[in-house]
Write a protein that holds these residues in place. Structure first.
Motif, mmCIF file in Angstrom:
data_model
loop_
_atom_site.group_PDB
_atom_site.id
_atom_site.type_symbol
_atom_site.label_atom_id
_atom_site.label_comp_id
_atom_site.label_asym_id
_atom_site.label_seq_id
_atom_site.Cartn_x
_atom_site.Cartn_y
_atom_site.Cartn_z
ATOM 1 N N PHE A 1 51.302 34.744 39.947
ATOM 2 C CA PHE A 1 50.404 35.489 40.833
ATOM 3 C C PHE A 1 48.987 35.509 40.270
ATOM 4 O O PHE A 1 48.781 35.587 39.054
ATOM 5 C CB PHE A 1 50.879 36.939 40.973
ATOM 6 C CG PHE A 1 51.613 37.223 42.251
ATOM 7 C CD1 PHE A 1 50.961 37.787 43.334
ATOM 8 C CD2 PHE A 1 52.958 36.906 42.371
ATOM 9 C CE1 PHE A 1 51.632 38.054 44.512
ATOM 10 C CE2 PHE A 1 53.645 37.160 43.539
ATOM 11 C CZ PHE A 1 52.974 37.744 44.620
ATOM 12 N N THR A 2 48.020 35.468 41.176
ATOM 13 C CA THR A 2 46.615 35.648 40.824
ATOM 14 C C THR A 2 46.012 36.661 41.785
ATOM 15 O O THR A 2 46.256 36.593 42.995
ATOM 16 C CB THR A 2 45.831 34.331 40.907
ATOM 17 O OG1 THR A 2 46.449 33.353 40.069
ATOM 18 C CG2 THR A 2 44.387 34.536 40.455
ATOM 19 N N ILE A 3 45.254 37.614 41.242
ATOM 20 C CA ILE A 3 44.639 38.669 42.044
ATOM 21 C C ILE A 3 43.121 38.524 42.027
ATOM 22 O O ILE A 3 42.513 38.309 40.970
ATOM 23 C CB ILE A 3 45.045 40.062 41.518
ATOM 24 C CG1 ILE A 3 46.524 40.315 41.802
ATOM 25 C CG2 ILE A 3 44.184 41.164 42.136
ATOM 26 C CD1 ILE A 3 47.047 41.623 41.245
ATOM 27 N N THR B 1 45.586 38.291 47.118
ATOM 28 C CA THR B 1 46.588 37.773 46.194
ATOM 29 C C THR B 1 46.970 36.360 46.595
ATOM 30 O O THR B 1 46.961 36.015 47.777
ATOM 31 C CB THR B 1 47.855 38.653 46.188
ATOM 32 O OG1 THR B 1 48.472 38.619 47.492
ATOM 33 C CG2 THR B 1 47.524 40.089 45.829
ATOM 34 N N GLU B 2 47.301 35.561 45.616
ATOM 35 C CA GLU B 2 47.814 34.222 45.889
ATOM 36 C C GLU B 2 48.824 33.860 44.815
ATOM 37 O O GLU B 2 48.824 34.431 43.718
ATOM 38 C CB GLU B 2 46.690 33.186 45.939
ATOM 39 C CG GLU B 2 45.915 33.016 44.652
ATOM 40 C CD GLU B 2 44.855 31.925 44.756
ATOM 41 O OE1 GLU B 2 45.193 30.819 45.238
ATOM 42 O OE2 GLU B 2 43.698 32.179 44.378
ATOM 43 N N THR B 3 49.708 32.933 45.130
ATOM 44 C CA THR B 3 50.709 32.469 44.175
ATOM 45 C C THR B 3 50.625 30.948 44.070
ATOM 46 O O THR B 3 49.902 30.294 44.817
ATOM 47 C CB THR B 3 52.132 32.866 44.591
ATOM 48 O OG1 THR B 3 52.578 31.989 45.651
ATOM 49 C CG2 THR B 3 52.200 34.304 45.059
ATOM 50 N N LEU C 1 42.385 43.740 48.549
ATOM 51 C CA LEU C 1 42.811 42.834 47.486
ATOM 52 C C LEU C 1 43.165 41.482 48.093
ATOM 53 O O LEU C 1 43.661 41.415 49.218
ATOM 54 C CB LEU C 1 44.050 43.384 46.783
ATOM 55 C CG LEU C 1 43.901 44.311 45.582
ATOM 56 C CD1 LEU C 1 45.273 44.784 45.152
ATOM 57 C CD2 LEU C 1 43.203 43.622 44.427
ATOM 58 N N THR D 1 38.169 37.706 39.521
ATOM 59 C CA THR D 1 39.535 37.170 39.474
ATOM 60 C C THR D 1 40.194 37.559 38.166
ATOM 61 O O THR D 1 39.602 37.422 37.092
ATOM 62 C CB THR D 1 39.523 35.635 39.603
ATOM 63 O OG1 THR D 1 38.926 35.270 40.849
ATOM 64 C CG2 THR D 1 40.940 35.072 39.542
ATOM 65 N N PHE E 1 43.923 45.070 40.050
ATOM 66 C CA PHE E 1 44.834 45.786 40.944
ATOM 67 C C PHE E 1 44.620 47.290 40.792
ATOM 68 O O PHE E 1 44.464 48.022 41.776
ATOM 69 C CB PHE E 1 46.280 45.404 40.611
ATOM 70 C CG PHE E 1 47.289 45.923 41.590
ATOM 71 C CD1 PHE E 1 47.489 45.297 42.807
ATOM 72 C CD2 PHE E 1 48.051 47.051 41.289
ATOM 73 C CE1 PHE E 1 48.429 45.775 43.712
ATOM 74 C CE2 PHE E 1 48.986 47.534 42.187
ATOM 75 C CZ PHE E 1 49.177 46.890 43.398
ATOM 76 N N TYR F 1 39.500 40.460 43.455
ATOM 77 C CA TYR F 1 38.974 41.713 43.988
ATOM 78 C C TYR F 1 37.469 41.777 43.746
ATOM 79 O O TYR F 1 37.001 41.592 42.620
ATOM 80 C CB TYR F 1 39.659 42.908 43.322
ATOM 81 C CG TYR F 1 39.203 44.251 43.837
ATOM 82 C CD1 TYR F 1 39.421 44.620 45.162
ATOM 83 C CD2 TYR F 1 38.542 45.152 43.009
ATOM 84 C CE1 TYR F 1 38.995 45.852 45.645
ATOM 85 C CE2 TYR F 1 38.124 46.388 43.471
ATOM 86 C CZ TYR F 1 38.349 46.727 44.804
ATOM 87 O OH TYR F 1 37.918 47.952 45.279
#
Length: 233
Positions: free
Chosen positions: A183-185, A23-25, A21, A191, A5, A187
């Motif tokens: 949460f997972t980010i 993002t997923e949950t 970015l 990961t 992030f 970019y």
């Protein structure tokens, strides 16, 4: 944590081929977010964030400052602002933008003065991680407030993300508060480690605030289950 992030923020600030970015949950599909959104000026901010900045007073602490947009606005208005974030890259970017007092700090370990206003914006309850840990954070924030001070914090009621029954109730987890997400980010094909992030409906925040010696006032409601609250004691 790889601090993806913060890396995205710093890439944008330094024009280092920034990308969106992702993002997923644990309850939602991957979603793209433009980093430019984190660099918005006051006119581009949601009404809830504008309201928080307009209510800020005295010596200010911006917790989880990210790219520093809120703190920069207040600094330009002449306020004494301290901005903190656990992301080294985000703090570097905010300093490059001209934020004078930005530091890499975890709020639980922060002990550098007291403040008249503490800001926690862009789902400020997220830093609480889980409902069970909320009191620990609220007590820490209380210790950083001057007499007559205020905490301005926003969040959202994410009940809308769950299926609704015919009787108006919702299918929510039975073993935890429904606002507790993982949460997972992602970019640039990398990961980061998943992390807990807490959304709180207003009534739940109010109950937690009262249990920790605060008064809680609903300041403003947004168009999509979001709100701004003020905590005082």
């Amino acid at each position: 944590m790889k601090d993806l992030f913060g890396k995205a923020i710093l890439d944008f600030q330094t024009n280092n081929e920034p990308e969106n970015l992702v993002t997923e949950t644990n309850i939602s599909e991957p979603d793209e977010m433009s980093i430019a959104y984190l660099f918005r000026d006051f006119k581009q901010m949601p009404k809830i964030e504008q309201a928080a900045l307009q209510q800020a007073k005295g010596k200010i602490l911006d917790v989880g400052c990210g790219a520093g947009s809120h703190a920069l606005y207040l600094q330009e208005k002449g306020f004494d602002v301290t901005a903190i974030d656990i992301s080294t890259n985000a703090i570097k970017a905010s300093q490059l933008r001209g934020l004078r007092n930005a530091r890499v700090r975890d709020i639980l370990e922060f002990d550098e003065g007291t403040f008249d206003t503490i800001l926690l914006l862009m789902n400020g309850t997220g830093i609480f991680r889980t409902l069970a840990e909320t009191s620990k954070y609220l007590q820490k924030l209380k210790s950083l407030l001057n007499p007559g001070g205020q905490i301005l914090i926003d969040s959202s009621d994410i009940i809308y993300m769950f299926d609704e029954n015919e009787d108006g109730s919702y299918f929510v987890p039975a073993d935890q508060y429904y606002g507790e997400l993982i949460f997972t980010i992602h970019y640039k094909k990398d990961t980061d480690e998943p992390f807990p992030w807490l959304y709180m409906d207003y009534n739940t925040l109010q109950n937690a605030a009262i249990a920790n010696g605060f008064q809680c006032q609903l300041i403003k409601e947004g168009k999509h289950f979001d709100y701004l609250a003020k905590l005082t004691f």
